[in-house]
Design a protein around this motif. Sequence first.
Motif, PDB file in Angstrom:
ATOM      1  N   VAL A   1       2.156 -13.143  12.676  1.00 10.19           N
ATOM      2  CA  VAL A   1       2.205 -14.200  13.695  1.00 10.19           C
ATOM      3  C   VAL A   1       2.073 -15.558  13.004  1.00 10.19           C
ATOM      4  O   VAL A   1       2.814 -16.502  13.305  1.00 10.19           O
ATOM      5  CB  VAL A   1       1.083 -13.999  14.748  1.00 10.19           C
TER       6      VAL A   1
ATOM      7  N   ALA B   1      -6.165   2.343  16.705  1.00  8.49           N
ATOM      8  CA  ALA B   1      -5.810   3.609  17.354  1.00  8.49           C
ATOM      9  C   ALA B   1      -6.451   4.783  16.615  1.00  8.49           C
ATOM     10  O   ALA B   1      -7.018   5.692  17.220  1.00  8.49           O
ATOM     11  CB  ALA B   1      -4.291   3.762  17.390  1.00  8.49           C
ATOM     12  N   GLN B   2      -6.390   4.734  15.279  1.00 10.52           N
ATOM     13  CA  GLN B   2      -6.981   5.795  14.448  1.00 10.52           C
ATOM     14  C   GLN B   2      -8.504   5.848  14.641  1.00 10.52           C
ATOM     15  O   GLN B   2      -9.087   6.919  14.699  1.00 10.52           O
ATOM     16  CB  GLN B   2      -6.705   5.435  12.985  1.00 10.52           C
TER      17      GLN B   2
ATOM     18  N   GLU C   1      -9.470   7.466  17.903  1.00 12.08           N
ATOM     19  CA  GLU C   1      -9.199   8.911  17.987  1.00 12.08           C
ATOM     20  C   GLU C   1     -10.091   9.741  17.065  1.00 12.08           C
ATOM     21  O   GLU C   1      -9.980  10.965  17.046  1.00 12.08           O
ATOM     22  CB  GLU C   1      -7.730   9.182  17.611  1.00 12.08           C
TER      23      GLU C   1
ATOM     24  N   SER D   1      -2.992  -5.089  22.771  1.00 10.66           N
ATOM     25  CA  SER D   1      -2.407  -4.013  23.572  1.00 10.66           C
ATOM     26  C   SER D   1      -2.400  -2.709  22.789  1.00 10.66           C
ATOM     27  O   SER D   1      -2.828  -2.658  21.640  1.00 10.66           O
ATOM     28  CB  SER D   1      -0.968  -4.392  23.875  1.00 10.66           C
ATOM     29  N   LYS D   2      -1.855  -1.657  23.404  1.00  6.67           N
ATOM     30  CA  LYS D   2      -1.679  -0.379  22.692  1.00  6.67           C
ATOM     31  C   LYS D   2      -0.788  -0.574  21.459  1.00  6.67           C
ATOM     32  O   LYS D   2      -1.004   0.061  20.433  1.00  6.67           O
ATOM     33  CB  LYS D   2      -1.049   0.671  23.613  1.00  6.67           C
ATOM     34  N   GLN D   3       0.223  -1.424  21.588  1.00 10.60           N
ATOM     35  CA  GLN D   3       1.111  -1.670  20.440  1.00 10.60           C
ATOM     36  C   GLN D   3       0.325  -2.328  19.303  1.00 10.60           C
ATOM     37  O   GLN D   3       0.490  -1.970  18.134  1.00 10.60           O
ATOM     38  CB  GLN D   3       2.267  -2.601  20.850  1.00 10.60           C
ATOM     39  N   ILE D   4      -0.504  -3.291  19.650  1.00  8.83           N
ATOM     40  CA  ILE D   4      -1.312  -3.980  18.637  1.00  8.83           C
ATOM     41  C   ILE D   4      -2.308  -2.987  18.023  1.00  8.83           C
ATOM     42  O   ILE D   4      -2.533  -2.960  16.814  1.00  8.83           O
ATOM     43  CB  ILE D   4      -2.051  -5.193  19.262  1.00  8.83           C
TER      44      ILE D   4
ATOM     45  N   ARG E   1      -1.622  -0.900  14.932  1.00 10.95           N
ATOM     46  CA  ARG E   1      -1.600  -1.530  13.613  1.00 10.95           C
ATOM     47  C   ARG E   1      -2.872  -2.289  13.265  1.00 10.95           C
ATOM     48  O   ARG E   1      -3.286  -2.298  12.107  1.00 10.95           O
ATOM     49  CB  ARG E   1      -0.428  -2.534  13.546  1.00 10.95           C
TER      50      ARG E   1
ATOM     51  N   THR F   1      -7.945  -9.221  32.544  1.00  8.02           N
ATOM     52  CA  THR F   1      -8.581  -7.940  32.282  1.00  8.02           C
ATOM     53  C   THR F   1      -8.138  -7.351  30.941  1.00  8.02           C
ATOM     54  O   THR F   1      -8.728  -6.402  30.459  1.00  8.02           O
ATOM     55  CB  THR F   1      -8.264  -6.906  33.377  1.00  8.02           C
ATOM     56  N   GLU F   2      -7.069  -7.867  30.335  1.00  5.99           N
ATOM     57  CA  GLU F   2      -6.535  -7.330  29.083  1.00  5.99           C
ATOM     58  C   GLU F   2      -5.844  -8.461  28.336  1.00  5.99           C
ATOM     59  O   GLU F   2      -5.456  -9.466  28.942  1.00  5.99           O
ATOM     60  CB  GLU F   2      -5.465  -6.266  29.392  1.00  5.99           C
ATOM     61  N   MET F   3      -5.665  -8.278  27.029  1.00  7.00           N
ATOM     62  CA  MET F   3      -4.821  -9.181  26.251  1.00  7.00           C
ATOM     63  C   MET F   3      -5.247 -10.640  26.350  1.00  7.00           C
ATOM     64  O   MET F   3      -4.500 -11.492  26.826  1.00  7.00           O
ATOM     65  CB  MET F   3      -3.360  -9.084  26.715  1.00  7.00           C
TER      66      MET F   3
ATOM     67  N   ARG G   1       3.238   6.329  16.287  1.00  6.77           N
ATOM     68  CA  ARG G   1       2.416   5.303  16.942  1.00  6.77           C
ATOM     69  C   ARG G   1       3.296   4.173  17.451  1.00  6.77           C
ATOM     70  O   ARG G   1       4.252   3.769  16.802  1.00  6.77           O
ATOM     71  CB  ARG G   1       1.412   4.717  15.956  1.00  6.77           C
ATOM     72  N   MET G   2       2.860   3.641  18.603  1.00  4.26           N
ATOM     73  CA  MET G   2       3.580   2.562  19.240  1.00  4.26           C
ATOM     74  C   MET G   2       3.208   1.244  18.561  1.00  4.26           C
ATOM     75  O   MET G   2       2.025   0.969  18.380  1.00  4.26           O
ATOM     76  CB  MET G   2       3.036   2.540  20.660  1.00  4.26           C
ATOM     77  N   ILE G   3       4.191   0.473  18.182  1.00  2.12           N
ATOM     78  CA  ILE G   3       3.900  -0.804  17.522  1.00  2.12           C
ATOM     79  C   ILE G   3       4.891  -1.876  17.977  1.00  2.12           C
ATOM     80  O   ILE G   3       5.901  -1.569  18.607  1.00  2.12           O
ATOM     81  CB  ILE G   3       3.951  -0.681  15.980  1.00  2.12           C
TER      82      ILE G   3
END
Lengths: 287, 157
Positions: A37, A77-78, A81, A101-104, A107, A188-190, B57-59
């Motif tokens: 970014v 994410a890792q 889990e 988010s889930k996408q962020i 990584r 509520t998010e992001m 994984r979603m990215i």
Amino acid sequence: MQDIQYAAPKTIDEAVALVAGANGSGRILAGGTDLLVQMRSGMLSPGLIVDVKKIGELTRISEEGGGFVIGAAVSGAQIGEHARLPKAWPGVVEAINLIGSKQIQGRASAGGNLCNASPAADSVPALIAAGAIVVVQGPKGRREMPVEKFHAGPGRSNLTPGEIVVGLKLPPRAAGSADAYLRLIPRTEMDIAVVGCGVSLTLQNGKCTAARVGLGAVAPTPLLVEEAGKALVGTTLDEAALGKAAAACRAACKPIDDKRGTIAYRTKIAGVLLQRAAKIAADRAKG
Amino acid sequence: MSKIHVTTTINNEPVEFLCDGSQTILDVLRDTLGLTGSKEGCGSGDCGACTIMVDGRMICGCLMLGAEAEGKRVETIEGMAQGDHLHPLQQKFIELAALQCGICTPGFLVASKALLERNPKPSEHELRYWLAGNLCRCTGYDKIIQAVMEVAADLRK
Ligand SMILES: Cc1cc2nc3c(=O)[nH]c(=O)nc-3n(C[C@H](O)[C@H](O)[C@H](O)COP(=O)(O)OP(=O)(O)OC[C@H]3O[C@@H](n4cnc5c(N)ncnc54)[C@H](O)[C@@H]3O)c2cc1C
Ligand code: FES
Ligand code: FES
């Protein structure tokens, strides 16, 4: 963006040598959710990007002597889990999992969150409350420092040239311990925290025997609020104790006025979040 | 300017490409490989129009370098339909008009598929949180949510 070299070394030594040899123009790439970014907006233009995700130690979570070491580049994410980490450190894990988010989450790493050095970084107050230790390696070898000693100011850390973060150590947990992290955001998010508060505590026979409090977004760097922890220790976390700890949090605040919140608002919220987070941590500690 | 040679797998096909150190995987997919299904909405991780899967994984494709794809398994919207046979999510989005301009649609489809593979029975609440990183300026979201919930129910049958 101009011509940029890219390297993905397999060892820490190689990564350190690459960054140290780049005369200040080298940048570590973990999840890239801050770095890319900043590059794309023209804020940063590194000459060399050193991707550390091929290095074993930086990309795994290990368990040592009852504690955990989270590799600096392990994704949110890792972490979420992992079989045991979320149960042992629910506050640290919820703070890391709040990032983006889930996408962020696919990584973004705790190491990147720490090294980006935003005063509002979500994982940092929780890591401070947890008593986490940053493991650093550089041209002169390894050293360790508590998370609350890592930052020098907004966007600045105490890493010396060529040093990289290897991992974050979480200490072994005494029975009856738990942690919690809360942040206030307008959505509520992001969104970026107006205030963030992490609390980690130990309860024995209904009495608090240890407590640490971390605050974010209320000063140039995330803070350890020792007085707030002290106000909780030796109590049953009754209203008077929580009130005293909240007052200690308010007293520690040196926030800025901006579009997200005024000084008065941020200061007040710091006390409110402390009380709520302490109650959640206590409920978790009781199981 | 020396190019970086990358060997990867995209939608189960082995692929090789050349990129430079500043190119994102989204740039590579769209400009080098002609896979223009993934969109660039914001370029800053906020909108999810560039959502792809990397090693399951979603990215955000806009926040990953092309060079990082080396040895990875990349999945994009182009891999979702089997030939002319649309994925049930794609079919349902059309049926329920869960799109208007369509810029956000590839991202929503990739993200929704990723959720249903993990959680075949999401609550609406879970679905809305899962999709919080996907923005849509046209539909108001309700039709998207309805479409995914219906597909989830259909797939469970
Ligand atoms: C849409 C969006 C939403 C976001 N939401 C949040 C949020 O809710 N809360 C929040 O706190 N943040 C948020 N962020 C910011 C960002 O996602 C986090 O700070 C994230 O944890 C950064 O991790 P990363 O692995 O992507 O770091 P990177 O971008 O890879 O690195 C960040 C910085 O740290 C340096 N660095 C990384 N790893 C190391 C290392 N091991 N040693 C030395 N230096 C290193 C890099 O050179 C870079 O300067 C958001 C970002 C986006 C794009
Ligand atoms: S283009 Fe990648 S998130 Fe918007
Ligand atoms: S359909 Fe236009 S942005 Fe979603």
